[in-house]
Scaffold this active site. Sequence first.
Site, PDB file in Angstrom:
ATOM      1  CD  GLU A 143      -3.609  -7.286   2.533  1.00  0.00           C
ATOM      2  OE1 GLU A 143      -2.964  -5.892   2.122  1.00  0.00           O
ATOM      3  OE2 GLU A 143      -4.564  -7.920   2.731  1.00  0.00           O
ATOM      4  CD  GLU A 168       2.598  -1.079   3.702  1.00  0.00           C
ATOM      5  OE1 GLU A 168       2.671  -1.030   4.742  1.00  0.00           O
ATOM      6  OE2 GLU A 168       1.744  -0.829   2.631  1.00  0.00           O
ATOM      7  N   GLY A 171      -4.826 -25.575  11.324  1.00  0.00           N
ATOM      8  CA  GLY A 171      -6.358 -26.064  11.048  1.00  0.00           C
ATOM      9  C   GLY A 171      -6.691 -25.138  10.484  1.00  0.00           C
ATOM     10  CG  HIS A 196      -9.348 -31.103  15.942  1.00  0.00           C
ATOM     11  ND1 HIS A 196      -9.681 -31.552  14.541  1.00  0.00           N
ATOM     12  CD2 HIS A 196     -10.245 -29.831  16.415  1.00  0.00           C
ATOM     13  CE1 HIS A 196     -10.632 -30.232  14.274  1.00  0.00           C
ATOM     14  NE2 HIS A 196     -10.665 -29.393  15.154  1.00  0.00           N
ATOM     15  CG  HIS A 221      -1.173  -0.986   3.113  1.00  0.00           C
ATOM     16  ND1 HIS A 221      -0.969   0.292   3.037  1.00  0.00           N
ATOM     17  CD2 HIS A 221      -2.113  -0.916   2.236  1.00  0.00           C
ATOM     18  CE1 HIS A 221      -1.393   0.849   3.202  1.00  0.00           C
ATOM     19  NE2 HIS A 221      -2.711   0.530   3.444  1.00  0.00           N
ATOM     20  N   GLY A 274       0.767  -1.119   0.141  1.00  0.00           N
ATOM     21  CA  GLY A 274       0.280  -0.082  -0.286  1.00  0.00           C
ATOM     22  C   GLY A 274       0.706   1.224   0.590  1.00  0.00           C
ATOM     23  CB  SER A 275       0.051   4.829   0.215  1.00  0.00           C
ATOM     24  OG  SER A 275      -0.870   4.598   1.318  1.00  0.00           O
TER      25      SER A 275
END
Length: 524
Positions: A47, A28, A398, A280, A70, A25-26
Amino acid sequence: MPSARRLAHEFLHRRGLTTIFGNPGSNELPFLAELPDDFRYVLGLHEGAVVGMADGYAQATGRPVLVNLHAAAGSGNAMGALTNAVYSRSPLVLTAGQQVRAAIGMEAMLANVDATQLMRPLAVWSGEPSCAEDVPRSLAQAVFEAELHRGPSYLSVPYDDWGAELDANASITLDRSVSRGLAPNEAQLDELAKSVAAAKNPALVLGGDLDATGLFDRAVALAEHLGLPTWVAPSPHRLPFPNRHPLFRGVLPAGIAPVSDALTGHDIVLVLGAPVFRYHQYVPGAYLPEGTRLVQVTDDVGAAARAPMGEALVADPAPVIEALLARVPARTSPSGFTANPEPKAGTTALHPEQVFAALRETQLDDTRYVVESTSTNSAWWRQLDLRREGSYFFPAAGGLGFGLPAAVGVALGSPDRPVVGVIGDGSANYGITALWTAAHYRVPVTFVILRNGVYGALQWFGELLGTPDVPGTEIPGLDFTAIAAGYGVSATTVTDLDHLHTELKTIPDGPRLIQVDTEPTSPE
């Protein structure tokens, strides 16, 4: 005087972190400007997919990898995928752009408010430099924290810091190195060796950390030397032992009582490179059978501390394996590999076992499989024959959305080995944008999508919990060949075994997707 950006690029170059996964984004752009020619930027369209690709790349290479996110919004999008990286212990170095320093306090648009808190407790370390002069040191710390703790670290950097010119003190960071050693002492090794040698019916339980740290072959040597029945710890994200080896007893079930039942009759259980245990489904019972002693060896301090039972030795498993090989007399051990059972046949569509048998019969022995089809676990282990290190990758927490991106990352990180992603139709949608990255960079990866129109694992859990009639477990009408075509990936649908074999035998020079209609199955 060098800029913070130049020093950061040089430090990353010296540490070998020249592949960057990101979606900028701006905030970065100032970091990415003037990127050296030997750096490679791998663009992902979301992302979550970015972190999944980086996770796969880090696991395939065994090295830290840089991720560029970002600000707060991009970091938030990445957090679901980050849960898998935490439990796979992948050393991801997450960097995020921050607003200019003067605008953070007033919470200007794209300010990352309380940036150091955003990724906790997932990140092993989270920081923001106190000033521009602190940027190189902070970046070095982020890299070293990820390496030392084997987990994701997070660094937020105000974007006006990157252009700041720094004095000679900042350059000293370039020459830093940090290493870690966790060697057990002689007394600890002697005690463990004597206990294993004296046991009447010992057993071995191996975890994914052994495969991740290059100990696959040594673990096999240990099991064969001692003639030990060998399990893989519950919920494995890597396979540390050949699943057709005559000493292999399977993957331990992920419930308290079933694990205890499986280990009944063993007087000592040695657990190497695994938590004790990652359950689990909640099936209560005794943690261990009566008369069973459990000894865990792990370099994961947290895993040792939180275990509810047994003894723990916090140490690198490698010297422990070598000590046991040297100090415990050899026992008889069976040889050869067990045969693969005939795959179950479907009635209205192919059974997943038929698909997995076709993979076994057509793919090279060194193929890496990235698997995210949770309802087909039992079918997978019945049919596959995996004898090489680094052959199996699964979402460690998971968290869905790992499979497609991780397959791309694994392929980018290991171009010398074929990569196949085996993905359920429910799971595929969480990381679907990874198809664009695969197409854009011409990544030679095969995606096999098992389409059964349901969330199979969720329906199984509904039966287990006595709630079989809940909504939201069916997903009909998905056409992944059309979706793949839109992203630029060649795709085909197969409905019979002959066609499937023909497609799988074709060697791809870029990404391809094979959609296979399969019957719904349960994980067990």
